[in-house]
Structures are given as structure tokens and as C-alpha cells.
Design a protein around this motif. Structure first.
Motif, PDB file in Angstrom:
ATOM      1  N   ASN A  35       0.830  -1.208   0.000  1.00  0.00           N
ATOM      2  CA  ASN A  35       0.000   0.000   0.000  1.00  0.00           C
ATOM      3  C   ASN A  35       0.863   1.255   0.000  1.00  0.00           C
ATOM      4  O   ASN A  35       0.573   2.226  -0.719  1.00  0.00           O
ATOM      5  CB  ASN A  35      -0.914   0.012   1.227  1.00  0.00           C
ATOM      6  CG  ASN A  35      -1.965  -1.066   1.181  1.00  0.00           C
ATOM      7  OD1 ASN A  35      -2.277  -1.615   0.128  1.00  0.00           O
ATOM      8  ND2 ASN A  35      -2.524  -1.402   2.334  1.00  0.00           N
ATOM      9  N   THR A  36       1.915   1.252   0.790  1.00  0.00           N
ATOM     10  CA  THR A  36       2.800   2.414   0.853  1.00  0.00           C
ATOM     11  C   THR A  36       3.447   2.685  -0.495  1.00  0.00           C
ATOM     12  O   THR A  36       3.560   3.842  -0.926  1.00  0.00           O
ATOM     13  CB  THR A  36       3.893   2.196   1.925  1.00  0.00           C
ATOM     14  OG1 THR A  36       3.284   2.051   3.197  1.00  0.00           O
ATOM     15  CG2 THR A  36       4.854   3.372   1.965  1.00  0.00           C
ATOM     16  N   VAL A  37       3.885   1.632  -1.168  1.00  0.00           N
ATOM     17  CA  VAL A  37       4.490   1.804  -2.491  1.00  0.00           C
ATOM     18  C   VAL A  37       3.479   2.405  -3.462  1.00  0.00           C
ATOM     19  O   VAL A  37       3.789   3.344  -4.213  1.00  0.00           O
ATOM     20  CB  VAL A  37       5.021   0.457  -3.017  1.00  0.00           C
ATOM     21  CG1 VAL A  37       5.505   0.608  -4.457  1.00  0.00           C
ATOM     22  CG2 VAL A  37       6.151  -0.059  -2.132  1.00  0.00           C
ATOM     23  N   VAL A  38       2.247   1.888  -3.440  1.00  0.00           N
ATOM     24  CA  VAL A  38       1.201   2.399  -4.340  1.00  0.00           C
ATOM     25  C   VAL A  38       0.884   3.853  -4.012  1.00  0.00           C
ATOM     26  O   VAL A  38       0.815   4.711  -4.907  1.00  0.00           O
ATOM     27  CB  VAL A  38      -0.066   1.531  -4.233  1.00  0.00           C
ATOM     28  CG1 VAL A  38      -1.207   2.156  -5.029  1.00  0.00           C
ATOM     29  CG2 VAL A  38       0.214   0.121  -4.727  1.00  0.00           C
ATOM     30  N   TYR A  39       0.685   4.160  -2.731  1.00  0.00           N
ATOM     31  CA  TYR A  39       0.374   5.528  -2.341  1.00  0.00           C
ATOM     32  C   TYR A  39       1.499   6.482  -2.734  1.00  0.00           C
ATOM     33  O   TYR A  39       1.247   7.600  -3.207  1.00  0.00           O
ATOM     34  CB  TYR A  39       0.158   5.622  -0.825  1.00  0.00           C
ATOM     35  CG  TYR A  39      -1.003   4.812  -0.309  1.00  0.00           C
ATOM     36  CD1 TYR A  39      -2.034   4.391  -1.148  1.00  0.00           C
ATOM     37  CD2 TYR A  39      -1.093   4.448   1.035  1.00  0.00           C
ATOM     38  CE1 TYR A  39      -3.097   3.633  -0.675  1.00  0.00           C
ATOM     39  CE2 TYR A  39      -2.158   3.697   1.521  1.00  0.00           C
ATOM     40  CZ  TYR A  39      -3.151   3.291   0.665  1.00  0.00           C
ATOM     41  OH  TYR A  39      -4.201   2.542   1.147  1.00  0.00           O
ATOM     42  N   THR A  40       2.731   6.047  -2.566  1.00  0.00           N
ATOM     43  CA  THR A  40       3.878   6.906  -2.875  1.00  0.00           C
ATOM     44  C   THR A  40       3.998   7.157  -4.371  1.00  0.00           C
ATOM     45  O   THR A  40       4.191   8.300  -4.810  1.00  0.00           O
ATOM     46  CB  THR A  40       5.173   6.285  -2.333  1.00  0.00           C
ATOM     47  OG1 THR A  40       5.075   6.112  -0.919  1.00  0.00           O
ATOM     48  CG2 THR A  40       6.367   7.168  -2.652  1.00  0.00           C
ATOM     49  N   VAL A  41       3.890   6.100  -5.159  1.00  0.00           N
ATOM     50  CA  VAL A  41       4.037   6.244  -6.613  1.00  0.00           C
ATOM     51  C   VAL A  41       2.908   7.090  -7.196  1.00  0.00           C
ATOM     52  O   VAL A  41       3.155   8.063  -7.929  1.00  0.00           O
ATOM     53  CB  VAL A  41       4.085   4.858  -7.290  1.00  0.00           C
ATOM     54  CG1 VAL A  41       4.048   5.004  -8.810  1.00  0.00           C
ATOM     55  CG2 VAL A  41       5.333   4.090  -6.859  1.00  0.00           C
ATOM     56  N   VAL A  42       1.671   6.740  -6.864  1.00  0.00           N
ATOM     57  CA  VAL A  42       0.524   7.483  -7.406  1.00  0.00           C
ATOM     58  C   VAL A  42       0.542   8.926  -6.911  1.00  0.00           C
ATOM     59  O   VAL A  42       0.332   9.871  -7.689  1.00  0.00           O
ATOM     60  CB  VAL A  42      -0.791   6.795  -7.019  1.00  0.00           C
ATOM     61  CG1 VAL A  42      -1.998   7.629  -7.477  1.00  0.00           C
ATOM     62  CG2 VAL A  42      -0.874   5.408  -7.630  1.00  0.00           C
ATOM     63  N   GLY A  43       0.788   9.107  -5.615  1.00  0.00           N
ATOM     64  CA  GLY A  43       0.808  10.461  -5.061  1.00  0.00           C
ATOM     65  C   GLY A  43       1.905  11.314  -5.653  1.00  0.00           C
ATOM     66  O   GLY A  43       1.690  12.496  -5.950  1.00  0.00           O
ATOM     67  N   THR A  44       3.084  10.742  -5.855  1.00  0.00           N
ATOM     68  CA  THR A  44       4.203  11.505  -6.416  1.00  0.00           C
ATOM     69  C   THR A  44       3.922  11.912  -7.855  1.00  0.00           C
ATOM     70  O   THR A  44       4.204  13.051  -8.256  1.00  0.00           O
ATOM     71  CB  THR A  44       5.500  10.682  -6.334  1.00  0.00           C
ATOM     72  OG1 THR A  44       5.777  10.344  -4.968  1.00  0.00           O
ATOM     73  CG2 THR A  44       6.667  11.456  -6.906  1.00  0.00           C
ATOM     74  N   VAL A  45       3.362  10.989  -8.634  1.00  0.00           N
ATOM     75  CA  VAL A  45       3.058  11.305 -10.037  1.00  0.00           C
ATOM     76  C   VAL A  45       2.023  12.419 -10.122  1.00  0.00           C
ATOM     77  O   VAL A  45       2.193  13.404 -10.868  1.00  0.00           O
ATOM     78  CB  VAL A  45       2.561  10.046 -10.770  1.00  0.00           C
ATOM     79  CG1 VAL A  45       2.026  10.413 -12.154  1.00  0.00           C
ATOM     80  CG2 VAL A  45       3.680   9.025 -10.903  1.00  0.00           C
ATOM     81  N   ILE A  46       0.938  12.295  -9.366  1.00  0.00           N
ATOM     82  CA  ILE A  46      -0.109  13.321  -9.391  1.00  0.00           C
ATOM     83  C   ILE A  46       0.438  14.658  -8.891  1.00  0.00           C
ATOM     84  O   ILE A  46       0.165  15.717  -9.476  1.00  0.00           O
ATOM     85  CB  ILE A  46      -1.311  12.879  -8.545  1.00  0.00           C
ATOM     86  CG1 ILE A  46      -2.008  11.688  -9.206  1.00  0.00           C
ATOM     87  CG2 ILE A  46      -2.299  14.025  -8.346  1.00  0.00           C
ATOM     88  CD1 ILE A  46      -3.169  11.125  -8.417  1.00  0.00           C
ATOM     89  N   ALA A  47       1.216  14.622  -7.815  1.00  0.00           N
ATOM     90  CA  ALA A  47       1.773  15.857  -7.265  1.00  0.00           C
ATOM     91  C   ALA A  47       2.719  16.530  -8.255  1.00  0.00           C
ATOM     92  O   ALA A  47       2.698  17.764  -8.403  1.00  0.00           O
ATOM     93  CB  ALA A  47       2.497  15.559  -5.958  1.00  0.00           C
ATOM     94  N   LEU A  48       3.536  15.753  -8.947  1.00  0.00           N
ATOM     95  CA  LEU A  48       4.464  16.330  -9.931  1.00  0.00           C
ATOM     96  C   LEU A  48       3.708  16.980 -11.084  1.00  0.00           C
ATOM     97  O   LEU A  48       4.060  18.085 -11.527  1.00  0.00           O
ATOM     98  CB  LEU A  48       5.401  15.246 -10.462  1.00  0.00           C
ATOM     99  CG  LEU A  48       6.612  14.902  -9.605  1.00  0.00           C
ATOM    100  CD1 LEU A  48       7.396  13.752 -10.221  1.00  0.00           C
ATOM    101  CD2 LEU A  48       7.520  16.111  -9.420  1.00  0.00           C
ATOM    102  N   VAL A  49       2.673  16.303 -11.565  1.00  0.00           N
ATOM    103  CA  VAL A  49       1.895  16.852 -12.686  1.00  0.00           C
ATOM    104  C   VAL A  49       1.232  18.166 -12.284  1.00  0.00           C
ATOM    105  O   VAL A  49       1.330  19.187 -12.985  1.00  0.00           O
ATOM    106  CB  VAL A  49       0.853  15.833 -13.165  1.00  0.00           C
ATOM    107  CG1 VAL A  49      -0.097  16.478 -14.180  1.00  0.00           C
ATOM    108  CG2 VAL A  49       1.528  14.624 -13.786  1.00  0.00           C
ATOM    109  N   MET A  50       0.557  18.161 -11.141  1.00  0.00           N
ATOM    110  CA  MET A  50      -0.174  19.359 -10.721  1.00  0.00           C
ATOM    111  C   MET A  50       0.779  20.493 -10.357  1.00  0.00           C
ATOM    112  O   MET A  50       0.547  21.655 -10.712  1.00  0.00           O
ATOM    113  CB  MET A  50      -1.074  19.009  -9.534  1.00  0.00           C
ATOM    114  CG  MET A  50      -2.159  18.011  -9.862  1.00  0.00           C
ATOM    115  SD  MET A  50      -3.317  17.726  -8.493  1.00  0.00           S
ATOM    116  CE  MET A  50      -4.118  19.321  -8.402  1.00  0.00           C
ATOM    117  N   THR A  51       1.863  20.178  -9.681  1.00  0.00           N
ATOM    118  CA  THR A  51       2.819  21.218  -9.298  1.00  0.00           C
ATOM    119  C   THR A  51       3.499  21.821 -10.517  1.00  0.00           C
ATOM    120  O   THR A  51       3.678  23.039 -10.607  1.00  0.00           O
ATOM    121  CB  THR A  51       3.877  20.643  -8.335  1.00  0.00           C
ATOM    122  OG1 THR A  51       3.231  20.077  -7.194  1.00  0.00           O
ATOM    123  CG2 THR A  51       4.840  21.725  -7.880  1.00  0.00           C
TER     124      THR A  51
END
Length: 313
Positions: free
Chosen positions: A99-115
Motif C-alpha cells: 500500500n505504501t508503495v502504491v500511495y507513494t508512486v501514485v501520489g508523487t506522479v499526481i503531485a508532480l503533474v499538478m505542481t
């Protein structure tokens, strides 16, 4: 005769200049002293920085008695792997780790795109309402709705017990946004003007010109966001009720609390006591290890990314 003299003069000019009494320049006594002191200070800083982590690793492999008596420093005493066995034998640990790996990967990708999108837009001085957008973004650095309103909002949106409860509220870090904005502002405007003349749209310029030249700052933001999502536990603790949805940080937190409770109640078995003695060290090692393994791959971009985004050219 004249030709012969001119030839001889030309030969003398083109000959290597003779070096007489050549000596090597020696460092002055003050500079030599500075270098020695500098090396000593850097070694001391390195030792002070590494010592806590080495001590934690040593404690994670040490037995209860040596830990409680404070005899563990730089190497394990009474080698013990019971805690590692207890943690890694639990299937829920691996579920939460996934779960941590999934949350980290998905969250990082979304955060990078939006930022990246937001920062690129704010870097354009001709953007209407630019100052207002910047003011709104900076305002959120100092003020927020509070814990209860956030919980009510997440619940009303249907994000509770879902991935989005962790990813969406933390999708944009204002600090990272301002760093990327400054980086984009320092890029030469002539590049984008040339791209516009060649017929590229705004998105084409961003994806084909700007982003390929922004690897340093993107790698830096990737590290920042990945560490943030990896270490995050409070959002999951607050918005998730199911154990199988927890990240590994919440699992390890509950494990620490359980071990402390078992020890404080008394009458705990030898295995439980051994686990309780070094459970904090084991959890720190298991949590930080993936980030340590990731850091060397993007370290070369880290310093340049921060400096290019923070220093005005």
C-alpha cells in the motif's frame, strides 16, 4: 644575408621559451592549516551525521539486555533478529508495505503533474490574475481549514477509506511550487519564443522544450514528494478504518504501541520483551531503507535542482 638573419630570428621566436630555475609553488602555511582543519571538521560532521543512523541499525540487531543497559553504540551486542522475524513474518506487513508503495508512486506522479502545471503557469508574467493566484497559494502555507473541517470534507467527497484521501489533500506542496516557479522563471525566454515561431503550442513548448531542460528540478521534486508520501501516516490513521488499507508506517506505529502496552502491563514473554526492546529501531530501519536506496540515483540532480530553482539569475 638578411634572409638568413630573419630565418634565425624566426627560429628563436618559435623555440620554446627556456624555463630556468623552475620551482613548484608551495602552499602557504596558513592555507595548509586551513585544509587540515577543514578536513577534520568535515570528518566530524560526517561522523555526527552518520552516528545516529548507525546506532539505530546496531540497536535493531541487538538483544534486550544490552539495549536497556545502554551498551549498544556502533555495533550490535547480543545479536538478535527476533523483531525482524516477527515483523516480516506477518502477511499484513507486506500488504501495508505494498500500500505504501502504491500511495507513494501514485501520489508523487499526481503531485508532480499538478505542481509542474501550476508552477509553469505562475511563471508567466503576462498571466491575468497571476498575483492573486500566488497570494492564494502562499496563504495556504500559513492557514488551513483545521482538522475537523478537513475530515468532514474528505468524508463528504467519499474519499474515506480510499487512496484519494492520502493523495489529493497533499497533491501540491507550496514550497515545491515556489521552487519550480522560480526555476521556470530563470529559463531563457528566447527558447519559448523560438518554439512559438516554429508553431508549437503552449503545451507543446512545455512538454518538448521546457520539461526536457528541467530534469534537475523534477528529480528534486520527485525526491521531496516521494519522501513525504512514504513517511506520511497521520492521513491514513485519520481517514482509514480498515487495516488492509493502512500504509506500512501506520502498521509499524501500531506495532510499537502494542509492544509498549505489552511491556507496561507486565508478565510479557521473553519473545515479546525482546521485540519491545528494539521495535523502534527496527521500524526506523525498515521505513527509511527504500528512500536511502532511491537517493543515490537522483543525488546528482538534487543540489543543482534546488540551487537553480532558488537563485535568481
Amino acid at each position: 644575408m638578411v634572409t638568413t638573419q630573419a630565418s634565425e630570428l624566426a627560429d628563436k621566436i618559435t623555440e620554446p621559451y627556456p624555463i630556468r630555475n623552475a620551482t613548484l609553488l608551495k602552499d602557504s602555511r596558513g592555507y595548509t592549516t586551513f585544509r587540515v582543519v577543514n578536513i577534520i571538521v568535515l570528518f566530524l560532521i560526517m561522523f555526527v551525521t552518520l552516528y545516529p543512523f548507525i546506532n539505530i541499525v546496531a540497536q535493531s540487531f541487538s538483544s534486550e539486555g544490552f539495549i536497556n543497559s545502554g551498551q549498544v553504540n556502533l555495533y550490535p551486542r547480543g545479536f538478535n533478529v527476533e523483531t525482524y522475524k516477527t515483523v516480516m513474518a506477518d502477511s499484513m506487513f507486506w500488504t501495508n508495505y505494498r500500500n505504501t508503495v502504491v500511495y507513494t508512486v501514485v501520489g508523487t506522479v499526481i503531485a508532480l503533474v499538478m505542481t509542474t502545471m501550476f508552477a509553469y503557469a505562475l511563471s508567466k508574467k503576462h498571466l491575468k490574475g497571476r498575483n492573486g493566484f500566488i497570494l492564494i497559494a502562499v496563504f495556504t502555507m500559513f492557514f488551513n481549514g483545521g482538522l475537523i473541517p478537513n475530515y468532514v470534507l474528505i468524508n463528504a467527497l467519499g474519499f474515506k477509506n480510499t487512496l484519494w484521501a492520502i493523495v489529493i489533500p497533499n497533491a501540491i506542496s507550496i514550497f515545491n511550487l515556489l521552487v519550480m516557479k522560480a526555476f521556470f522563471e530563470n529559463m531563457p525566454e528566447e527558447l519559448e519564443e523560438a518554439a512559438a515561431i516554429d508553431g508549437l503550442s503552449t503545451y507543446g513548448t512545455l512538454f518538448r522544450i521546457v520539461l526536457p531542460l528541467s530534469k534537475a528540478v523534477i528529480a528534486t521534486m520527485t525526491l521531496f514528494y516521494a519522501v513525504s508520501f512514504w513517511n506520511s501516516w497521520f492521513a491514513a490513521f485519520l481517514y482509514m478504518d480498515k487495516r488492509e488499507l493502512y500504509p506500512v508506517t501506520v502498521y509499524l506505529r501500531n506495532l510499537i504501541k502494542g509492544a509498549e502496552t505489552a511491556t507496561s502491563v507486565g508478565g510479557a514473554g521473553a519473545e515479546v520483551s525482546a521485540v519491545a526492546a528494539n521495535i523502534q529501531s527496527v521500524t526506523m530501519v525498515l521505513t527509511v531503507l527504500p528512500i536511502i536506496m532511491l537517493y543515490p540515483f537522483i543525488q546528482k540532480y538534487f543540489v543543482s535542482g534546488v540551487m537553480l530553482g532558488a537563485v535568481k539569475g
